[in-house]
Motif scaffolding. Sequence first.
Motif, PDB file in Angstrom:
ATOM      1  N   PRO A 160      -9.972  11.447   7.177  1.00 12.98           N
ATOM      2  CA  PRO A 160      -9.815  11.142   8.006  1.00 12.98           C
ATOM      3  C   PRO A 160      -8.815  11.261   8.983  1.00 12.98           C
ATOM      4  N   GLY A 161      -8.250  10.110   8.598  1.00  7.24           N
ATOM      5  CA  GLY A 161      -7.462   9.660   9.372  1.00  7.24           C
ATOM      6  C   GLY A 161      -6.600   8.303   8.790  1.00  7.24           C
ATOM      7  N   PHE A 162      -7.555   7.607   7.734  1.00 13.93           N
ATOM      8  CA  PHE A 162      -6.589   6.366   6.978  1.00 13.93           C
ATOM      9  C   PHE A 162      -5.375   6.875   6.569  1.00 13.93           C
ATOM     10  N   ILE A 163      -4.335   5.207   7.147  1.00 18.64           N
ATOM     11  CA  ILE A 163      -3.389   5.405   6.548  1.00 18.64           C
ATOM     12  C   ILE A 163      -2.659   4.678   5.685  1.00 18.64           C
ATOM     13  N   ASN A 164      -2.638   4.555   4.334  1.00 18.77           N
ATOM     14  CA  ASN A 164      -1.726   3.881   3.650  1.00 18.77           C
ATOM     15  C   ASN A 164      -0.639   3.701   2.692  1.00 18.77           C
ATOM     16  N   LEU A 165       0.067   2.688   2.741  1.00 17.84           N
ATOM     17  CA  LEU A 165       1.121   2.530   3.314  1.00 17.84           C
ATOM     18  C   LEU A 165       1.558   1.414   1.447  1.00 17.84           C
ATOM     19  N   ARG A 166       2.378   1.862   0.283  1.00 18.25           N
ATOM     20  CA  ARG A 166       2.744   1.520  -0.408  1.00 18.25           C
ATOM     21  C   ARG A 166       4.438   1.173  -0.469  1.00 18.25           C
ATOM     22  N   LEU A 167       4.344  -0.211  -1.071  1.00 20.75           N
ATOM     23  CA  LEU A 167       6.102  -1.435   0.149  1.00 20.75           C
ATOM     24  C   LEU A 167       6.852  -1.263  -1.313  1.00 20.75           C
ATOM     25  N   THR A 168       8.039  -1.240  -1.288  1.00 15.00           N
ATOM     26  CA  THR A 168       8.988  -1.151  -2.671  1.00 15.00           C
ATOM     27  C   THR A 168       9.563  -3.046  -2.702  1.00 15.00           C
ATOM     28  N   ASP A 169       9.468  -2.437  -4.294  1.00 21.99           N
ATOM     29  CA  ASP A 169       9.310  -3.880  -4.793  1.00 21.99           C
ATOM     30  C   ASP A 169      10.057  -4.701  -4.095  1.00 21.99           C
ATOM     31  N   ASP A 170      11.085  -4.683  -3.952  1.00 19.77           N
ATOM     32  CA  ASP A 170      12.368  -5.718  -3.356  1.00 19.77           C
ATOM     33  C   ASP A 170      11.285  -6.367  -2.037  1.00 19.77           C
ATOM     34  N   THR A 171      10.892  -5.413  -1.036  1.00 15.73           N
ATOM     35  CA  THR A 171      10.069  -6.361  -0.147  1.00 15.73           C
ATOM     36  C   THR A 171       9.096  -7.773  -0.993  1.00 15.73           C
ATOM     37  N   TRP A 172       8.498  -6.513  -1.862  1.00 17.33           N
ATOM     38  CA  TRP A 172       7.456  -8.248  -2.746  1.00 17.33           C
ATOM     39  C   TRP A 172       8.026  -9.175  -3.235  1.00 17.33           C
ATOM     40  N   ARG A 173       9.296  -8.875  -3.719  1.00 18.04           N
ATOM     41  CA  ARG A 173      10.708 -10.168  -3.918  1.00 18.04           C
ATOM     42  C   ARG A 173      10.747 -10.531  -2.917  1.00 18.04           C
ATOM     43  N   ASP A 174      10.842 -10.230  -2.304  1.00 18.15           N
ATOM     44  CA  ASP A 174      11.663 -10.935  -0.862  1.00 18.15           C
ATOM     45  C   ASP A 174      10.013 -11.913  -0.663  1.00 18.15           C
ATOM     46  N   GLU A 175       9.428 -11.527  -0.579  1.00 15.29           N
ATOM     47  CA  GLU A 175       8.176 -12.564  -0.337  1.00 15.29           C
ATOM     48  C   GLU A 175       8.030 -13.280  -0.750  1.00 15.29           C
ATOM     49  N   LEU A 176       8.344 -13.197  -2.059  1.00 22.11           N
ATOM     50  CA  LEU A 176       8.013 -14.408  -2.916  1.00 22.11           C
ATOM     51  C   LEU A 176       9.416 -15.784  -2.789  1.00 22.11           C
ATOM     52  N   ALA A 177      10.322 -15.028  -2.084  1.00 19.19           N
ATOM     53  CA  ALA A 177      11.064 -16.007  -2.618  1.00 19.19           C
ATOM     54  C   ALA A 177      10.972 -16.210  -0.868  1.00 19.19           C
TER      55      ALA A 177
ATOM     56  N   PRO B   7      -6.168  -2.331   1.496  1.00 15.71           N
ATOM     57  CA  PRO B   7      -6.766  -1.386   1.533  1.00 15.71           C
ATOM     58  C   PRO B   7      -7.920  -2.010   0.229  1.00 15.71           C
ATOM     59  N   ARG B   8      -9.239  -1.241   0.213  1.00 10.07           N
ATOM     60  CA  ARG B   8      -9.990  -2.281  -0.178  1.00 10.07           C
ATOM     61  C   ARG B   8      -9.726  -1.320  -1.667  1.00 10.07           C
ATOM     62  N   ASP B   9      -9.665  -0.344  -2.202  1.00 10.82           N
ATOM     63  CA  ASP B   9      -9.005   0.283  -3.361  1.00 10.82           C
ATOM     64  C   ASP B   9      -7.214  -0.157  -3.585  1.00 10.82           C
ATOM     65  N   ALA B  10      -6.796  -0.705  -4.058  1.00 12.29           N
ATOM     66  CA  ALA B  10      -5.127  -1.376  -4.647  1.00 12.29           C
ATOM     67  C   ALA B  10      -4.965  -0.325  -5.112  1.00 12.29           C
ATOM     68  N   SER B  11      -5.908   0.813  -5.391  1.00 10.45           N
ATOM     69  CA  SER B  11      -5.188   1.878  -6.250  1.00 10.45           C
ATOM     70  C   SER B  11      -4.237   2.917  -4.964  1.00 10.45           C
ATOM     71  N   HIS B  12      -4.747   2.612  -3.830  1.00 10.13           N
ATOM     72  CA  HIS B  12      -4.479   3.725  -2.262  1.00 10.13           C
ATOM     73  C   HIS B  12      -2.774   2.770  -2.332  1.00 10.13           C
ATOM     74  N   GLY B  13      -2.612   1.602  -2.112  1.00 10.10           N
ATOM     75  CA  GLY B  13      -1.030   1.160  -1.931  1.00 10.10           C
ATOM     76  C   GLY B  13      -1.284  -0.333  -1.744  1.00 10.10           C
ATOM     77  N   ASP B  14      -0.776  -0.470  -0.379  1.00  7.80           N
ATOM     78  CA  ASP B  14      -0.693  -1.872  -0.787  1.00  7.80           C
ATOM     79  C   ASP B  14      -1.118  -2.626   0.515  1.00  7.80           C
ATOM     80  N   LEU B  15      -0.739  -1.681   1.667  1.00 10.25           N
ATOM     81  CA  LEU B  15      -1.580  -2.126   3.453  1.00 10.25           C
ATOM     82  C   LEU B  15      -2.365  -0.470   3.392  1.00 10.25           C
ATOM     83  N   ALA B  16      -3.003  -0.916   4.833  1.00 11.81           N
ATOM     84  CA  ALA B  16      -3.330   0.187   5.036  1.00 11.81           C
ATOM     85  C   ALA B  16      -3.695  -0.170   6.241  1.00 11.81           C
ATOM     86  N   THR B  17      -4.055   0.508   7.627  1.00  9.86           N
ATOM     87  CA  THR B  17      -3.785   0.699   9.103  1.00  9.86           C
ATOM     88  C   THR B  17      -5.349   1.788   9.499  1.00  9.86           C
ATOM     89  N   ASN B  18      -6.014   1.697  10.769  1.00  5.99           N
ATOM     90  CA  ASN B  18      -7.047   2.651  11.250  1.00  5.99           C
ATOM     91  C   ASN B  18      -5.894   3.142  11.985  1.00  5.99           C
TER      92      ASN B  18
END
Length: 577
Positions: free
Chosen positions: A87-104, A38-49
């Motif tokens: 009007p309908g943008f969807i923001n997702l916040r992922l679990t911390d474990d998801t980011w730890r897995d990506e780090l690995a 998302p353009r604004d990180a405070s909205h979450g980790d991922l966004a979809t239109n």
Amino acid sequence: MTLYTRFAAHLDAALDDLTLAGTLPGGLDRKNVTVEPPRDASHGDLATNAAMVLAKPAGTNPRALAEALSAELRKLPEVAEVTVAGPGFINLRLTDDTWRDELATILRDADAYGRSAAGEGTSVNVEYVSANPTGPMHMGHCRGAVVGDALASLLEFAGHRVTREYYVNDAGGQVDVLARSAHLRYREALGEAIGAIPEGLYPGDYLVPVGQALAEEFGDCFVAAPEEEWLSLFRTRTVAAMMGMIREDLALLGIHHDLFASEAELQAAGKPAAAEAELRARGLVYDGVLDAPKGEVPDDWEPVELPLFRSTAFGDDQDRPIKKSNGQWTYFGADLAYHYQKAQGSDQLIDIWGADHAGTVKRIMAAVAALTDGKTRFDVKLVQMVRLLRGGEPVKMSKRAGNFVTLADVVREVGKDVVRFTMLTRRADAQMDFDFAKVVEASKDNPVFYVQYAHARIASLGRRAEAAGIAIDAGVPDLSRLDTEELELVKFAAQFPRTVETAAAAREPHRIAFYLYDLAAAFHALWNVGNDRPDRRFLQEDDHAVSAARLFLANAVAQIIRNGLGIMGVEAVSEMK
């Protein structure tokens, strides 16, 4: 598969489920659906239109579709929160474990992290530099050389098959001038006092050894011989010598081409005539008379019938001649045949040109579209000139070169890596200043230093851990010891694969340099917190588990810096000197 492509697949599956449930009609075009930060990180980790794009063709309300889609996405174990915005943008916040897995994953994939199959093996011919073989490389060639080489590496990293090509312009009048200039130096090598170099010939001292080599090979047999006896021979020998010099200059920048295509050989093989015949058969070349020049018409202008390419049918403002009145091929006619030859061996073509060639872009793009029936993607990247400064003052020209600063002199002064990185710190079509003092400055304002310093800092952590007796076991440590602030750095690091794909799709290698600078800034910011708070330092002598987790994070950042610098053709350093 990157984290972003993985969630794009999750989104596709959710849309499939809604289609099966009858919430969405089948057959919707999803090509404009995106998953991105998302353009604004405070909205979450991922966004979809997705809801915004699909609602109208689905005959539904975007907000209602977003709510239905959100319910499906909440089922994913990697998702901590889903919200619908506006009007309908969807923001997702992922679990911390998801980011730890990506780090690995970053350190597990190592050099392959960020590599992509997005190119699907598509073959791309990248033609760059292609300077006239009339002297050594100068800084006017440097930026295009670096941009082209980095773009070729970027496309390879993104899954394309790339051919790096150099087009040798050895068929025009400039190589006859070169041969005459070499003949003058040849006579000089045999003892003749040549005086000042006559106007119209190449004055640089780089032709002195060429003249000496010609004198050693042929003696004095061509000193007084008429031009027709030696011009072709001297042209061949001198072009070969210049291309040897050009290859050496490019090697200083770490640039090596796969293919050198000769304009003279192209014409000798009848390729322009073959291209003309092909286009005539399609009605795209005809014999016609050009309009008189606009404004005041020269006294000697006469209407002459010439073979013209119908470039206006492809967006050009007038049809273009492919031959001159004397029967010789125009530059455009020769270029048309050259691109026809390239298109027969590649799915896509990219030319890196100086900005002074902007006026010819439309016609050559029209020609390629005509010759390939529009099937070959063709991009022209225009590169602006570089202004050389030393402490803010313009740099004087080189006497050896004649009227320019040689690439070799610049590389030997500041180093290959500094030159290459600096050339990618702005968009290729933006003006650039290259200040010898600033590009070696040890400051945050110098991107080359700032990124290299981040890598060197990380390299120092391993040495310091060993010296302090902090035991770091091999393998993945307990990453739960990383807190929210540290996971923010992981999130930024995980954007590298997406940056590669978007940069490759846009044909913009400077995006890698921009990303690396921002990544280095995020790392330095986290490091600097420890200056005031000892508990935030990467190494904690009384807590080896935290040290291991933080060092693992730092090493992942270093890996991405190495991968990004590798695309740019820049070496990562372990110590700053």
